[in-house]
Design an enzyme around this catalytic site. Sequence first.
Site, PDB file in Angstrom:
ATOM      1  N   SER A  57       0.897   3.653   2.007  1.00 50.81           N
ATOM      2  CA  SER A  57       0.745   4.363   3.609  1.00 50.81           C
ATOM      3  C   SER A  57       2.306   4.940   3.849  1.00 50.81           C
ATOM      4  CB  SER A  57       0.420   3.575   4.609  1.00 50.81           C
ATOM      5  OG  SER A  57       1.284   2.494   5.092  1.00 50.81           O
ATOM      6  N   SER A  99       0.831  -1.263   0.164  1.00 55.99           N
ATOM      7  CA  SER A  99       0.007  -0.035  -0.165  1.00 55.99           C
ATOM      8  C   SER A  99       0.871   1.096   0.164  1.00 55.99           C
ATOM      9  CB  SER A  99      -0.934  -0.020   1.300  1.00 55.99           C
ATOM     10  OG  SER A  99      -0.216   0.207   2.409  1.00 55.99           O
ATOM     11  N   SER A 148      -2.814   6.590   6.059  1.00 55.74           N
ATOM     12  CA  SER A 148      -2.017   5.580   6.940  1.00 55.74           C
ATOM     13  C   SER A 148      -2.910   5.497   7.742  1.00 55.74           C
ATOM     14  CB  SER A 148      -0.716   6.176   7.361  1.00 55.74           C
ATOM     15  OG  SER A 148      -0.117   5.416   8.074  1.00 55.74           O
ATOM     16  N   LYS A 174       5.644   0.691   9.355  1.00 58.61           N
ATOM     17  CA  LYS A 174       5.529   2.155   9.548  1.00 58.61           C
ATOM     18  C   LYS A 174       6.789   2.654  10.009  1.00 58.61           C
ATOM     19  CE  LYS A 174       0.895   1.640   8.976  1.00 58.61           C
ATOM     20  NZ  LYS A 174       0.376   2.359   7.838  1.00 58.61           N
TER      21      LYS A 174
END
Length: 304
Positions: A90, A88, A252, A145
């Site tokens: 994010s 993705s 996100s 992250k």
Amino acid sequence: MAAYFSTFLVIVTLISGVIWALDAWLWAPKRKARLAAAKAKTQELTEEAQATILRESGVVETAKSIFPVIAFVTILRSFLWEPFQIPSGSMMPTLLVGDFILVEKFAYGIKDPVWRTKLVDTGEPQRGDIFVFKYPEDETVDYIKRVVGLPGDRIIYRNKQLYIQQACHEQTPCPQPELISHTEVSRGDFLQDGVPLLRYHEQLGEVKHDILINPLRPEPTAYYYQQPGTTEGEYLVPEGMYFAMGDNRDNSTDSRFWGFVPEANLVGRAVCIWISFEFDRKPDDFLPHWVPSGVRFDRIGGLE
């Protein structure tokens, strides 16, 4: 899926290793004993007959063939490095869809690959690290992250501004929340639903990196995780936990929405992009959409 694959590797390694050991210590000596007995009965035993007596079963032959390879892969993937694909956007602009990264599994401790019990303590996440962890709400899913908050930190995210009050141990007075300043780099390099995104430089600890902000998207405070005893958009990171955010701040799902990352969920630190594919295919293309349309060689290298 990654957790199941790790368990599968361990099981195959154990089974093939046990078969290899049984053959070395039990079955092979028996075959040699049968050969010696056959030679004692006749002096005219052909090479073909000897090979037949010493021949391993198909299961043993297969186990001995795959055991060294599968054991090497298991050790490499479980304790050293593991490849991950970015699914993705994010973490844009740092990581793009189609990036394949290597994660250093031993960065935050050496763990067994099945129960994930820490065996050796090798380090802890640092502010600014890009890390992979098991999603706290579904530990079969891996998330990637950036580490924003460490244990004891107070994190404030308000009006798309990030403030960090570092953990107050024995300091008097405690440090005030610090605004993590942004320096605009460009706008329009990336789009979200046709909206040009603002790109900023940001520094977390010793790490300099870029983030993206959607200037037209309102802050979804109604969906933020509400920690007892704190105000909206404010988080006090508990001991043994971390606060994670994506670099694509308005696209996100991270600690702002579901809370904190437990130390037990850490998988490792992302260290480099080893290959990066483009998936830019039109609906009328002959090849399916999952076939890469190109390779982004300029993205291969270390991460910040």
